[in-house]
Design a protein around this motif. Structure first.
Motif, short mmCIF file in Angstrom:
data_model
loop_
_atom_site.label_atom_id
_atom_site.label_comp_id
_atom_site.label_asym_id
_atom_site.label_seq_id
_atom_site.Cartn_x
_atom_site.Cartn_y
_atom_site.Cartn_z
N MET A 54 1.00 -1.02 -0.04
CA MET A 54 0.02 0.01 -0.10
C MET A 54 0.92 1.24 -0.15
SD MET A 54 -3.10 -0.24 2.64
CE MET A 54 -3.88 -1.80 3.19
N ASN A 55 1.18 1.82 -1.11
CA ASN A 55 1.78 3.23 -0.88
C ASN A 55 0.85 4.49 -1.10
OD1 ASN A 55 1.96 4.51 -3.77
ND2 ASN A 55 2.50 2.53 -4.44
N LEU A 56 1.28 5.32 -0.57
CA LEU A 56 0.63 6.64 -0.22
C LEU A 56 0.07 7.25 -1.52
CD1 LEU A 56 -0.41 7.78 2.58
CD2 LEU A 56 1.51 9.55 2.19
N ASP A 57 1.07 7.36 -2.42
CA ASP A 57 0.63 8.02 -3.47
C ASP A 57 -0.66 7.52 -4.19
OD1 ASP A 57 2.54 9.64 -3.35
OD2 ASP A 57 3.86 8.81 -4.96
N TYR A 58 -0.69 6.23 -4.35
CA TYR A 58 -1.98 5.59 -4.75
C TYR A 58 -3.00 5.51 -4.01
CZ TYR A 58 -4.98 1.58 -6.16
OH TYR A 58 -5.83 0.67 -6.84
N ILE A 59 -3.04 5.65 -2.76
CA ILE A 59 -4.18 5.73 -1.95
C ILE A 59 -4.68 7.31 -2.33
CG2 ILE A 59 -4.78 6.23 0.43
CD1 ILE A 59 -3.02 3.99 1.31
N ILE A 60 -3.73 8.00 -2.35
CA ILE A 60 -4.30 9.52 -2.76
C ILE A 60 -5.02 9.48 -4.16
CG2 ILE A 60 -3.42 11.92 -3.25
CD1 ILE A 60 -1.25 11.29 -0.96
N GLN A 61 -4.30 8.92 -5.01
CA GLN A 61 -4.84 8.77 -6.28
C GLN A 61 -6.42 8.36 -6.21
OE1 GLN A 61 -2.45 6.47 -9.03
NE2 GLN A 61 -4.35 6.40 -10.35
#
Lengths: 219, 247
Positions: free
Chosen positions: A1-8
């Motif tokens: 789970m990376n943060l960029d993906y979650i934000i995206q």
């Protein structure tokens, strides 16, 4: 789970959450007065009114909500003769189903609240010269809402989660977006994000009702 | 027309059980009547029928000469409301409105009925709370009051509509013994002010002190009535004597 993906993915998912919240608000605002009305009908001395109310409650509580939603979204237009006038937008049809279903549950909750009120309250109001209607408005309803509050809170939280049933009638909402992202990106992260958004919504409700209960503690 | 309350041949039954059997009495202005008797003798039913909380099956009730019910036939709903509005009632279990403050309890009815201005109502509620010794509790909810305080609030609430008859249905029966005194003191004050009252009670010494007349009820009848001296000092009936000695 990376943060960029979650934000995206959060952007579109919050978009979906808007539908969820909209449905929630419409259902709460309409089903609580409906429930109130049905409770009063059920207690009415006019037998046909009471009978209609009881039948309505029995049908709405006795069948699955999912079945009701499918019926309102896909079944109504197929009714002979009148069906062609019953073609609604699926979101509108789903709202109708939710309102009718939750109205029945709220009616039962309010009926329980009414039962909890001592008959001495009616007697005191009568001796003080209040009419039946004045007694209902000024003495009974306020106490009924207070007694019903925890159950109403519970039902509201259930409603937040039940909005996910929109998925089954293909109205895009929070869960729908999550499922799409999971299929597209081969990751379970969107489900977790969806779960967190549901939790946030129920948290807001929990705090809201806690506040209401405190406000109406009558101490 | 000189009597405040005139009751003739009052009769009520639940199924085959006769709760009231041909009750007759009248109450004059300023008179205090205490009703005593064993449980189930019809005391409460008789009292409640005066304010139309119970419907009777026969007989007449006249309040200020106006028939609430005459020979078993009730007046029209609007008339019933008008006739019973001259009476206040205090219940065994107080029946305060738990969702309103003490002041709210007092002011609900007068504000709803809108016969007076808000200022007049507010002034009277404070005045009556002071009278029952609870001026400092105006903004408190009933759940925080003791039983004796609740009953004093209930009395003040009943007085808000300026009734000229007050009915008490066992006003101290739900109270701890040490709390009955404060309630009885308030009732005694009202008696001294010549309020017309009917008090159903188990407090014999209080009845003896405060009442002008005692009704001893048994089996749905007023078996014996008279001044406290007559009833307590020289009861005519064996069953009155038995009841008084049992207590």
């Amino acid at each position: 789970m990376n943060l960029d993906y979650i934000i995206q993915i959060s952007g579109p998912m919050l978009e979906g959450a808007r539908t969820t919240i909209l449905l929630f608000l419409i259902v709460i605002v309409l089903s609580i007065p409906l429930g109130m009305l049905v409770t009063l009908m059920a207690k009415s001395r006019l037998k046909p009114l009471a009978w209609i109310a009881h039948t309505y409650i029995y049908v709405m509580r006795g069948t699955p909500l999912l079945l009701q939603l499918l019926f309102f979204c896909f079944g109504l237009p197929q009714i002979p003769v009148i069906g062609e006038y019953l073609v609604f937008d699926r979101f509108v049809a789903a709202c109708l189903g939710f309102v009718l279903n939750y109205g029945a549950y709220f009616a039962e909750i309010f009926r329980g609240g009414l039962l909890s009120i001592d008959k001495g309250q009616h007697e005191a109001a009568k001796v003080l010269g209040l009419s039946k209607w004045q007694t209902l408005r000024k003495v009974i309803l306020a106490q009924m809402f207070r007694v019903a509050l925890p159950a109403v809170a519970n039902e509201s939280i259930t409603l937040v989660k039940d909005t996910a049933l929109l998925y089954a009638v293909a109205v895009p909402e929070l869960l729908n977006y999550a499922k799409t992202a999971v299929n597209r990106d081969f990751t379970v992260t969107p489900f977790v994000v969806a779960g967190v958004i549901y939790l946030l919504m129920t948290l807001v409700l929990t705090l809201f009702f806690k506040g209401l209960e405190k406000r109406f503690k009558f101490e | 027309m000189s009597s405040m309350i005139e009751v003739q041949q009052l009769q009520k039954s639940f199924g085959s059980l006769d709760v009231l059997k041909a009750i007759n009495f009248s109450v004059s202005p300023g008179e205090v009547v205490a009703v005593i008797g064993p449980s189930g003798s019809g005391k409460s039913t008789m009292l409640r029928s005066l304010v139309h909380l119970e419907e009777v099956n026969g007989g007449s009730i006249l309040i200020h000469g106006k028939p609430l019910v005459q020979n078993g036939k009730y007046a029209a709903a609007a008339d019933i409301r008008k006739i019973t509005s001259t009476m206040g009632m205090v219940f065994q279990h107080f029946n305060l409105f738990p969702h309103l403050t003490v002041r709210g309890n007092l002011e609900l009815a007068p504000r709803t009925l809108k016969r007076e201005s808000t200022e007049v109502i507010a002034a009277r509620s404070l005045e009556l709370l002071a009278k029952v010794g609870l001026a400092d509790k105006a903004d408190v909810y009933p759940s925080l009051l003791s039983g004796g305080q609740k009953q004093r609030v209930a009395i003040a609430r009943a007085l808000m509509l300026n009734p000229d008859i007050l009915l008490f249905d066992e006003p101290t029966s739900a109270l701890d013994p040490e709390l009955t005194g404060e309630v009885l003191r308030v009732i005694r004050t009202l008696a001294e002010e010549n309020m017309t009252m009917i008090i159903v009670t188990h407090e014999m010494s209080f009845a003896r002190d405060v009442a002008d007349r005692i009704f001893f009820m048994e089996n749905g009848e007023i078996a014996e009535s008279g001044t406290p001296e007559q009833i307590f000092g020289n009861p005519q009936l064996e069953r009155t004597r038995t009841f008084l000695n049992r207590d």
